[in-house]
Write a protein that holds these residues in place. Structure first.
Motif, PDB file in Angstrom:
ATOM      1  N   GLU A  69       0.858  -1.185   0.000  1.00 20.51           N
ATOM      2  CA  GLU A  69       0.000   0.000   0.000  1.00 20.51           C
ATOM      3  C   GLU A  69       0.894   1.234   0.000  1.00 20.51           C
ATOM      4  N   GLU A  70       0.419   2.296  -0.612  1.00 24.03           N
ATOM      5  CA  GLU A  70       1.100   3.587  -0.539  1.00 24.03           C
ATOM      6  C   GLU A  70       0.590   4.294   0.708  1.00 24.03           C
ATOM      7  N   VAL A  71       1.522   4.799   1.520  1.00 26.52           N
ATOM      8  CA  VAL A  71       1.157   5.544   2.721  1.00 26.52           C
ATOM      9  C   VAL A  71       1.842   6.901   2.687  1.00 26.52           C
ATOM     10  N   ARG A  72       1.230   7.865   3.361  1.00 28.10           N
ATOM     11  CA  ARG A  72       1.827   9.194   3.475  1.00 28.10           C
ATOM     12  C   ARG A  72       2.578   9.253   4.801  1.00 28.10           C
ATOM     13  N   GLU A 106      -4.267   3.372  10.016  1.00 32.37           N
ATOM     14  CA  GLU A 106      -5.091   2.154   9.997  1.00 32.37           C
ATOM     15  C   GLU A 106      -4.551   1.153   8.974  1.00 32.37           C
ATOM     16  N   VAL A 107      -4.060   1.643   7.847  1.00 26.93           N
ATOM     17  CA  VAL A 107      -3.443   0.777   6.834  1.00 26.93           C
ATOM     18  C   VAL A 107      -2.231   0.086   7.444  1.00 26.93           C
ATOM     19  N   PHE A 108      -1.431   0.837   8.202  1.00 28.91           N
ATOM     20  CA  PHE A 108      -0.249   0.287   8.875  1.00 28.91           C
ATOM     21  C   PHE A 108      -0.660  -0.854   9.810  1.00 28.91           C
ATOM     22  N   VAL A 109      -1.681  -0.632  10.597  1.00 34.56           N
ATOM     23  CA  VAL A 109      -2.137  -1.654  11.546  1.00 34.56           C
ATOM     24  C   VAL A 109      -2.654  -2.876  10.788  1.00 34.56           C
ATOM     25  N   ASP A 110      -3.420  -2.661   9.730  1.00 32.07           N
ATOM     26  CA  ASP A 110      -3.976  -3.776   8.952  1.00 32.07           C
ATOM     27  C   ASP A 110      -2.893  -4.601   8.263  1.00 32.07           C
ATOM     28  N   LEU A 111      -1.856  -3.940   7.743  1.00 31.08           N
ATOM     29  CA  LEU A 111      -0.786  -4.657   7.046  1.00 31.08           C
ATOM     30  C   LEU A 111       0.134  -5.388   8.015  1.00 31.08           C
ATOM     31  N   ASP A 112       0.224  -4.926   9.260  1.00 29.59           N
ATOM     32  CA  ASP A 112       1.051  -5.541  10.291  1.00 29.59           C
ATOM     33  C   ASP A 112       2.450  -5.877   9.768  1.00 29.59           C
TER      34      ASP A 112
END
Length: 149
Positions: A69-72, A106-112
């Motif tokens: 995923e791309e994250v900021r 939340e993306v960070f938590v989901d990707l673990d």
């Protein structure tokens, strides 16, 4: 008591001889044309401008099953020392909550992600921000092989 500045006279300066003048190359004046930047300098300038305007850069974060995923993320050069300490002390989730955009945490938590994957994300963010995360070099070893007596 302050003294008056010394006046320089022609006798106090070195004489300007033809030999001395010939030994120095003439200084060319540059025209008012702008200098061309190489691609790397332009990329760094664009990255700095982007950082100043937007505060975040994007980085790729991999996680479970190599999902990406791309994250900021706030560029590493703008991190507070306390944030860096959190990362160095293994408090990765608390660190991520500070440096990631609030919508991307939340993306960070989901990707673990693993620690290695977090490191890759940080490296990607630094690269996109035009920064270097290389370790600073320590002091150079002495060039003398034996001690003087």
């Amino acid at each position: 008591m302050p003294t008056a500045p010394r006046k320089t006279t022609a006798s106090s300066r070195k004489p300007r001889t033809a030999a001395r003048a010939a030994s120095r190359p003439p200084v060319a004046r540059r025209d008012a044309e702008p200098e061309e930047f190489d691609e790397l300098e332009a990329d760094e300038a664009e990255a700095q401008e982007f950082e100043a305007v937007n505060k975040y850069v994007t980085a790729t974060l991999r996680g479970i099953d190599d999902l990406e995923e791309e994250v900021r993320i706030i560029p590493p050069g703008a991190w507070r020392q306390s944030w860096q300490r959190l990362l160095n002390n293994g408090q990765v989730e608390a660190f991520a909550q500070l440096v990631l955009h609030e919508d991307d945490f939340e993306v960070f938590v989901d990707l673990d992600p693993t620690n290695e994957q977090v490191g890759e994300m940080v490296g990607d963010a630094a690269e996109r921000a035009g920064e270097s995360l290389g370790k600073s070099r320590g002091p150079a070893p002495s060039s003398r092989r034996t001690r003087r007596r």
